[in-house]
Every structure is written in C-alpha cells, then in structure tokens.
Write an enzyme that holds these catalytic residues in place. Structure first.
Site, PDB file in Angstrom:
ATOM      1  N   ASP A  75      42.573  49.592  62.046  1.00  0.00           N
ATOM      2  CA  ASP A  75      43.520  50.145  60.934  1.00  0.00           C
ATOM      3  C   ASP A  75      44.639  50.620  61.737  1.00  0.00           C
ATOM      4  O   ASP A  75      45.190  51.696  61.402  1.00  0.00           O
ATOM      5  CB  ASP A  75      42.913  51.086  59.801  1.00  0.00           C
ATOM      6  CG  ASP A  75      43.850  51.241  58.568  1.00  0.00           C
ATOM      7  OD1 ASP A  75      44.667  50.113  58.477  1.00  0.00           O
ATOM      8  OD2 ASP A  75      43.757  52.134  57.904  1.00  0.00           O
ATOM      9  N   SER A 110      46.521  56.547  51.319  1.00  0.00           N
ATOM     10  CA  SER A 110      45.817  56.161  50.232  1.00  0.00           C
ATOM     11  C   SER A 110      44.534  56.726  49.743  1.00  0.00           C
ATOM     12  O   SER A 110      44.202  56.694  48.639  1.00  0.00           O
ATOM     13  CB  SER A 110      45.773  54.455  50.418  1.00  0.00           C
ATOM     14  OG  SER A 110      44.987  54.109  51.556  1.00  0.00           O
ATOM     15  N   LYS A 114      40.563  66.735  57.032  1.00  0.00           N
ATOM     16  CA  LYS A 114      40.975  65.475  56.330  1.00  0.00           C
ATOM     17  C   LYS A 114      40.226  65.627  55.065  1.00  0.00           C
ATOM     18  O   LYS A 114      38.933  65.946  55.099  1.00  0.00           O
ATOM     19  CB  LYS A 114      40.593  64.320  57.238  1.00  0.00           C
ATOM     20  CG  LYS A 114      40.898  63.065  56.431  1.00  0.00           C
ATOM     21  CD  LYS A 114      40.643  61.690  57.212  1.00  0.00           C
ATOM     22  CE  LYS A 114      41.145  60.476  56.512  1.00  0.00           C
ATOM     23  NZ  LYS A 114      41.057  59.296  57.337  1.00  0.00           N
ATOM     24  N   GLN A 129      44.164  62.822  52.451  1.00  0.00           N
ATOM     25  CA  GLN A 129      45.193  63.641  52.913  1.00  0.00           C
ATOM     26  C   GLN A 129      44.914  64.877  53.999  1.00  0.00           C
ATOM     27  O   GLN A 129      43.756  64.875  53.937  1.00  0.00           O
ATOM     28  CB  GLN A 129      46.114  64.287  51.796  1.00  0.00           C
ATOM     29  CG  GLN A 129      45.372  65.494  50.945  1.00  0.00           C
ATOM     30  CD  GLN A 129      46.398  66.072  50.013  1.00  0.00           C
ATOM     31  OE1 GLN A 129      47.020  65.246  49.344  1.00  0.00           O
ATOM     32  NE2 GLN A 129      46.264  67.167  49.556  1.00  0.00           N
TER      33      GLN A 129
END
Length: 504
Positions: free
Chosen positions: A271, A118, A136, A121
């Site tokens: 997370d 989200s 990233k 990438q």
C-alpha cells in the site's frame, strides 16, 4: 441492491457523469475550465461511498500520467486527509483497547488527529517515560461498511465471470477473494503490528528504510501504538530538495527497496501510496545528505513463495535482457497461457509491447498506451490472471507512479537490472547452494540418526513377501482375464462358423 442503489444515487448527486467526455461541459478540451469543481466532487463522492472507494482514489492519485492534474491533486487528499471521526470516539476506543483510562497510558495525547484515512486515523501521544508515539485507531463501523462493498464486488465478479467472454480468463472472483483477504487483515491492528515488526527486522540497520517500533503492551485489535516517525511526505519534492536530499538517488533507492522486499524477503509493503511514505534527511559518513525512506501503515502486505520469487525474477531478467523468447516460454511452462500456444507468435507479440518502452526514462513512457497493448495481447493469447500476484501488480503501479513524481528521468530498467542479476547469482550460484545447505542442515541433523531405525523397521515388515503376494494376486487376476478373453474368442469363432454354414 440497496448498496448498489446508494452508489448510483451518490454518482448522480455529485454529477460524476460529467466526468465522461460525452457529458463533459465544453471548454478547453479537457473540461477543466468549464467544470472547475469536478475534482472536488469526485473526491467527495469517493469519501461518501466509503473505504474501498477511497482506496481506489488513493491508487489513482499516484497516476498523474493517466489523470488530469486537477483530479490527481484532489485525489491526493484521500491519502491522509479523509474527514476524521470524533476524537471522543477515538479516546473511548483507546481505553477499551488498553483496558485502562487514557491518562494512565499516556502522559499526553492530541485530541485532533494528525492524519485520517479510509480505515483509521492517527493521534500523536507521549508515554509516561517520555517516548513520543503515534496511536492508530480504527474507524467505528468500518468493518460493516467494507463487508457490504466486498459483497457487492463478489456479486459483480460472479456476473462478470458468467456473462463476459473474458470472465474466466480474468478470474474476477479469485481476485476479489484475494483483495478481501488483505482487507480483512487491515481491519486487525494486531496483524498490522506484527507486519510492522517483521518489516522492521528485515531492514534492521538499513540506511535505505526505517520502520517504527511497535509498543505491544498498548496494542489491541482496534488500537495500535508505535514509535513516532518524523519526516517529510515523499510527495513534497521541493521541500526535500531544499533539505539537500538528492532526489535522483532517492528514486533509485526506492527501486532497490522494492526489489529487496519482493525478491530477497518475499514480504513487501503493498500500500505504498505517498501518504504512507515519509523521507528523513540524514548525513552519511562523508557528510553528504541522503534521503532515508520511512514506511508507515502496514495493514496491507504482500507475500511471495520461493517459486513465485524465482519465476518472477527470471521473467524480469529476461525482460531487461530483451530475451522475449525466454519470457514466452516461461509463461507457457507455468501454464499461464494455453499449452497449444505457438511460442514464436507469443514472443513476437511480447516484443511489440515491450520494445517501445525500453531504454527510455519514465517521462517518455506512455503508461496508458502500454497497458492497452498489454491487455490486448493478454486477451489475444488468453493469458490467465494470477490472483496471488494482484497485490504485487498494484504495488508496481504505485511504485512506477511514485518514481514519475520523484525523478521523471529515472531509467527503471537500468536501475533494477544489476540488483536482479546479483540476486539471481546468489540464488542459483554457489552462494545459493551454501545457503540451502545451511537452511537444511538442522533437518538433516535431526533426520540422519533415525535412518538406521527406519531401515530396520522397513526390513522387519518383510516387504519382499508382501510384494510377492501382490504379484501373485496380479497374476491370478490376469489369468482369469485371459480365460474370459479366450472363451469370448471361442464363442465368436463358433458364431462365425454357424453363419458360414448357414450361408452355404
């Protein structure tokens, strides 16, 4: 208002109202047969609405005990299969972040992302010295999209707090502020790189968890370059079994890793959905194959103070020992329930919630029913939400869902209890005393030589004389007050005498 109107438009466009039982097509009772496209429409709607909604879908995807399987499987694609943005934009961002042409930084870089989520990438690359890395890159415009959703959440929280009876107890504005703080951290990849480095130091040499090394020379606020980690996604349980990994041992190791982060370090990965966790099959000294976790994506990390750690550990241990009186008293002492709460009634309510789930494996626990009872109890006794623990509660939700996927026979209580008992012994026993002395020794060493000078300065200021002057001022003030009081009494006596004479 425009954002709210767009959310409503997207919900209507993807016919999300058909997910509600009242509007679901009639079929096999679940709506799956009559509406086979419902899961894909829900996933597409969340992708269209942006990062915060995608994250909500990621959390839901770990709860296969609460969702139909077709929806859970579809939402799992949100973990690392969100539609990517153009590779040209990613390469341009890398060049801006590093300040060099991409060819000078990398000998090779993949144009297609290996994972897309989200917020960012990931592209695979190779440095000129041969090291394999993962790059990233933040999504273009992601900051503005998140800011709009956070503003909408803040408005909704303010309305909830004002119009809903439970609004003040649930503290929605403080919860949203805590969530927004972590989202802000996630949008700065330099902070994420620092989080990764800290977690790597915490688990240096660990056989349970591996964390990639950060290559700081090529990191910026929107670009992060780290060691490439190779493993199998934790959700691919059949593949892990085929590699010889003991899944039951892997599930127990996951519980230990979580409690180690929370209670020993006070710094935890917040997370932990399956898209951020890989498993590497490694052989131990005896030649047995063991699974070692690989942690990825360190944008959202939680922290706990020593006070929170000790309080939570004592509550967990009391739960594991079924000492509900201690749990109720701890909540009262911490101010989480009103001071007038009767401990015996609160203890009885906690027992009614927790007893049905003890001594049972995860597969036999109805998490939805447990949450409903917990919410009813918290509402009855006016238990206040603790915003500083929101990330921990979210992580517990992920961990429990992951445990169900890996080993439904896992007894979470028996797995965690020995670790907590050992940790509490280290904190409260003589080991904790020695550790505190070692930690405070440098401060004492720096302070003790200054004590004679501080005492001399205190004596030189003649505090007895200052104290005497203060006492004299207080006595004079008291004497004036007594004189006024005496005069007032005399006046009242005179008035009373005049009234008596007049009546005679």
């Amino acid at each position: 208002m425009r954002r709210l109107a767009r959310i409503l438009f997207v919900a209507l466009r993807f016919r999300l109202y058909r997910l509600l039982p009242r509007f679901a097509p009639r079929g096999d009772g679940t709506g799956a047969a009559a509406d086979p496209g419902r899961a894909a429409r829900l996933r597409q709607a969340l992708e269209t609405l942006g990062p915060i909604f995608v994250k909500f879908g990621q959390v839901l995807s770990t709860r296969r005990d609460l969702l139909p399987l077709d929806i859970a499987d579809e939402l799992a694609k949100l973990q690392d299969e969100v539609p990517p943005f153009a590779s040209e934009l990613a390469i341009a961002e890398v060049e801006r972040g590093t300040g060099k042409p991409v060819a000078e930084v990398f000998a090779e870089i993949s144009r297609e992302p290996v994972a897309s989520a989200s917020v960012a990438q990931v592209h695979l690359a190779r440095l000129h010295d041969g090291r394999e890395v993962a790059v990233k890159v933040l999504r273009p415009g992601v900051e503005a999209a998140i800011a709009k959703d956070v503003a909408l959440l803040e408005t909704a929280a303010a309305l909830m707090e004002r119009l809903w009876a439970d609004g003040r107890r649930l503290k929605p504005r403080e919860v949203v502020a805590e969530f927004a703080h972590h989202l802000e951290d996630e949008l700065d990849l330099m902070r994420e790189a620092a989080n990764a480095s800290q977690l790597r130091r915490n688990f240096e040499g660990s056989a349970l968890l591996a964390v990639p090394q950060v290559y700081w020379d090529w990191c910026s606020q929107r670009v992060m370059v780290m060691e490439r980690m190779i493993g199998t996604p934790v959700s691919q349980v059949d593949t892990l079994r085929a590699q010889g990994v003991d899944i039951a041992q892997l599930a127990r190791a996951g519980v230990e890793i979580f409690f180690t982060q929370v209670f020993r370090h006070g710094f935890f990965h917040a997370d932990m959905h399956p898209g951020n966790i890989f498993v590497e099959a490694v052989k131990d000294a005896a030649g047995r194959v063991r699974g070692r976790y690989i942690a990825l994506d360190f944008g959202i990390m939680g922290t706990l103070t020593e006070v929170d750690q000790n309080y939570l550990a004592q509550n967990f241990l009391a739960f594991f020992n079924r000492d509900y009186r201690r749990v109720a008293q701890a909540h009262l002492d911490a101010g989480w329930v009103p001071p007038a709460t009767r401990v015996d009634e609160f203890e009885s309510a906690i027992r009614a919630v927790c007893e049905p789930i003890f001594a049972r494996p995860l597969k036999e626990i109805s998490f939805g029913r447990f949450l409903l009872r917990l919410f009813q109890t918290s509402r009855r006794f006016n238990v206040e939400v603790q915003p500083q623990l929101v990330m921990l509660q979210k992580t517990l939700l992920n961990i429990e869902g992951l445990g169900r996927q890996l080993d439904p026979d896992l007894d979470l209580w028996q797995t965690a209890k020995p670790f907590l008992e050992r940790w509490m012994d280290e904190q409260v026993g003589w080991r904790g005393l020695l550790r505190t002395i070692r930690r405070e020794a440098p401060f004492w060493a720096a302070t003790l030589p200054q004590v004679p000078r501080l005492v001399h300065r205190l004596l030189a200021e003649d505090p007895p004389a200052a104290l005497q002057r203060a006492v004299e001022r207080l006595a004079a003030e008291n004497a004036r007050r007594n004189n006024l009081l005496g005069a007032l009494i005399a006046l009242l006596a005179a008035i009373a005498a005049l009234l008596a004479v007049s009546l005679l």
